[in-house]
Design a protein around this motif. Sequence first.
Motif, short mmCIF file in Angstrom:
data_model
loop_
_atom_site.label_atom_id
_atom_site.label_comp_id
_atom_site.label_asym_id
_atom_site.label_seq_id
_atom_site.Cartn_x
_atom_site.Cartn_y
_atom_site.Cartn_z
N MET A 1 0.76 -1.23 -0.01
CA MET A 1 0.04 -0.08 0.10
C MET A 1 0.87 1.35 0.23
SD MET A 1 -3.64 0.82 1.74
CE MET A 1 -3.99 1.87 2.69
N LEU A 2 1.84 1.20 0.91
CA LEU A 2 2.67 2.47 0.84
C LEU A 2 3.69 2.60 -0.63
CD1 LEU A 2 4.15 2.54 4.74
CD2 LEU A 2 2.51 4.08 3.56
N THR A 3 3.81 1.33 -1.17
CA THR A 3 4.48 1.71 -2.34
C THR A 3 3.47 2.22 -3.36
OG1 THR A 3 5.73 -0.43 -1.99
CG2 THR A 3 5.41 -0.05 -4.29
N LEU A 4 2.19 2.10 -3.42
CA LEU A 4 1.43 2.57 -4.27
C LEU A 4 1.39 4.23 -3.93
CD1 LEU A 4 -1.71 -0.07 -4.27
CD2 LEU A 4 0.08 0.44 -5.99
N LEU A 5 1.11 4.44 -2.77
CA LEU A 5 1.29 5.94 -2.22
C LEU A 5 2.56 6.67 -2.87
CD1 LEU A 5 0.01 8.29 -0.77
CD2 LEU A 5 1.47 7.50 1.47
N GLN A 6 3.65 5.75 -2.67
CA GLN A 6 4.99 6.26 -3.30
C GLN A 6 4.75 6.70 -4.62
OE1 GLN A 6 8.60 4.19 -2.18
NE2 GLN A 6 9.68 4.99 -3.56
N TRP A 7 4.53 5.45 -5.54
CA TRP A 7 4.21 5.85 -7.06
C TRP A 7 3.57 6.97 -7.19
CZ3 TRP A 7 3.03 0.00 -8.26
CH2 TRP A 7 4.14 -0.50 -8.26
N GLN A 8 2.15 7.23 -6.40
CA GLN A 8 1.57 8.28 -6.74
C GLN A 8 2.15 9.72 -6.34
OE1 GLN A 8 -1.66 7.51 -8.14
NE2 GLN A 8 -1.41 9.84 -8.71
N LEU A 9 3.00 9.79 -5.33
CA LEU A 9 3.76 11.02 -4.89
C LEU A 9 4.42 11.38 -6.00
CD1 LEU A 9 3.98 10.34 -1.19
CD2 LEU A 9 2.54 11.91 -2.31
N HIS A 10 5.17 10.32 -6.74
CA HIS A 10 6.15 10.43 -7.92
C HIS A 10 5.30 11.03 -9.06
CE1 HIS A 10 10.15 9.23 -6.51
NE2 HIS A 10 9.73 8.04 -5.94
N VAL A 11 4.10 10.61 -9.24
CA VAL A 11 3.26 10.85 -10.31
C VAL A 11 3.33 12.55 -10.10
CG1 VAL A 11 1.18 10.79 -11.67
CG2 VAL A 11 2.11 8.88 -10.93
N PHE A 12 2.72 12.86 -8.82
CA PHE A 12 2.43 14.19 -8.41
C PHE A 12 3.50 15.23 -8.35
CE2 PHE A 12 -1.54 12.62 -6.35
CZ PHE A 12 -2.36 12.99 -7.69
N GLN A 13 4.88 14.44 -8.67
CA GLN A 13 6.17 15.07 -8.30
C GLN A 13 6.38 15.63 -6.90
OE1 GLN A 13 6.73 17.58 -11.80
NE2 GLN A 13 7.03 16.06 -13.13
N TRP A 14 5.76 15.03 -5.94
CA TRP A 14 5.96 15.39 -4.41
C TRP A 14 6.95 14.90 -3.94
CZ3 TRP A 14 0.01 15.40 -2.81
CH2 TRP A 14 -0.46 16.43 -3.49
N MET A 19 13.80 10.52 -4.12
CA MET A 19 12.83 9.98 -3.07
C MET A 19 12.75 11.14 -1.67
SD MET A 19 12.28 6.19 -3.03
CE MET A 19 13.42 5.06 -3.85
N GLU A 20 13.05 12.48 -2.05
CA GLU A 20 12.84 13.42 -1.00
C GLU A 20 11.53 14.13 -1.46
OE1 GLU A 20 16.35 15.32 -1.95
OE2 GLU A 20 17.55 14.31 -0.46
N ILE A 89 5.80 9.11 8.07
CA ILE A 89 6.60 10.19 8.34
C ILE A 89 7.67 10.20 7.45
CG2 ILE A 89 8.32 11.45 9.92
CD1 ILE A 89 6.30 10.15 12.12
N MET A 90 8.34 9.04 6.85
CA MET A 90 9.41 8.87 6.02
C MET A 90 8.88 9.49 4.89
SD MET A 90 11.64 7.64 7.63
CE MET A 90 12.97 7.81 6.36
N PHE A 91 7.69 9.77 4.36
CA PHE A 91 7.30 10.54 3.15
C PHE A 91 7.56 11.98 3.41
CE2 PHE A 91 4.81 6.68 2.13
CZ PHE A 91 5.66 6.37 0.94
N ALA A 92 7.44 12.46 4.56
CA ALA A 92 7.87 13.96 5.02
C ALA A 92 9.18 14.12 5.10
CB ALA A 92 7.04 14.37 6.32
N LEU A 93 10.00 13.23 5.40
CA LEU A 93 11.52 13.33 6.11
C LEU A 93 12.30 12.94 4.65
CD1 LEU A 93 11.83 11.91 9.47
CD2 LEU A 93 11.54 14.22 8.77
N GLY A 94 11.72 12.03 3.87
CA GLY A 94 12.47 11.65 2.64
C GLY A 94 12.54 10.15 2.91
N VAL A 95 12.18 9.39 1.94
CA VAL A 95 12.06 7.89 2.17
C VAL A 95 13.47 7.45 2.41
CG1 VAL A 95 11.38 5.94 0.84
CG2 VAL A 95 10.02 8.00 0.64
N MET A 96 14.44 7.83 1.80
CA MET A 96 15.72 7.16 1.89
C MET A 96 16.75 7.86 2.90
SD MET A 96 15.50 4.65 -0.11
CE MET A 96 17.03 4.03 -0.23
N ASN A 97 16.06 8.84 3.70
CA ASN A 97 16.67 9.86 4.69
C ASN A 97 17.36 8.75 5.79
OD1 ASN A 97 17.52 11.29 6.86
ND2 ASN A 97 16.09 12.91 6.22
N ILE A 98 18.51 8.29 5.78
CA ILE A 98 19.22 7.66 6.79
C ILE A 98 18.94 8.01 8.26
CG2 ILE A 98 21.16 6.41 7.83
CD1 ILE A 98 20.11 5.02 5.24
#
Length: 139
Positions: A1-14, A19-20, A89-98
């Motif tokens: 489900m989060l992967t689908l959200l991530q794809w949609q956020l890429h579509v919107f260029q958010w 992945m920031e 929260i990772m979508f707010a901070l950046g998905v790959m933000n260590i």
Amino acid sequence: MLTLLQWQLHVFQWLSGMMENTNTLLATVILIIAGIYQFTTLKKSCLAHCRSPFSFLLNSWENGKQGAFNMGIIHASRCLGCCWAQMLIMFALGVMNIAGIILITVFILLEKSLPVNELLISKLAGVLLCMLGVLVILL
């Protein structure tokens, strides 16, 4: 489900190619929602369940493969109910933000395992997340 959200956020260029988060309003909304969720009774109930999985096993045991499957679904849904907002929260901070991953991991670990009042930790985190959300929109 989060992967689908991530794809949609890429579509919107958010989310950028790295992945920031590129949308301040999205980051603010996510942080404030995660902060408010820390105060809900659903969070409290799911956290109590996740803090004592052995109690769940002892009190909700079902025999057989179907029983194990049912127990897994129930346990997983309660654990997801406990931490879905923190994962978001990772979508707010950046998905790959260590650093973000480490901070959220430490917070979840403290919230689930410290012998102190877990409600204090949850509410403090809720206040901090809401304040961070407001700070993000102001800067």
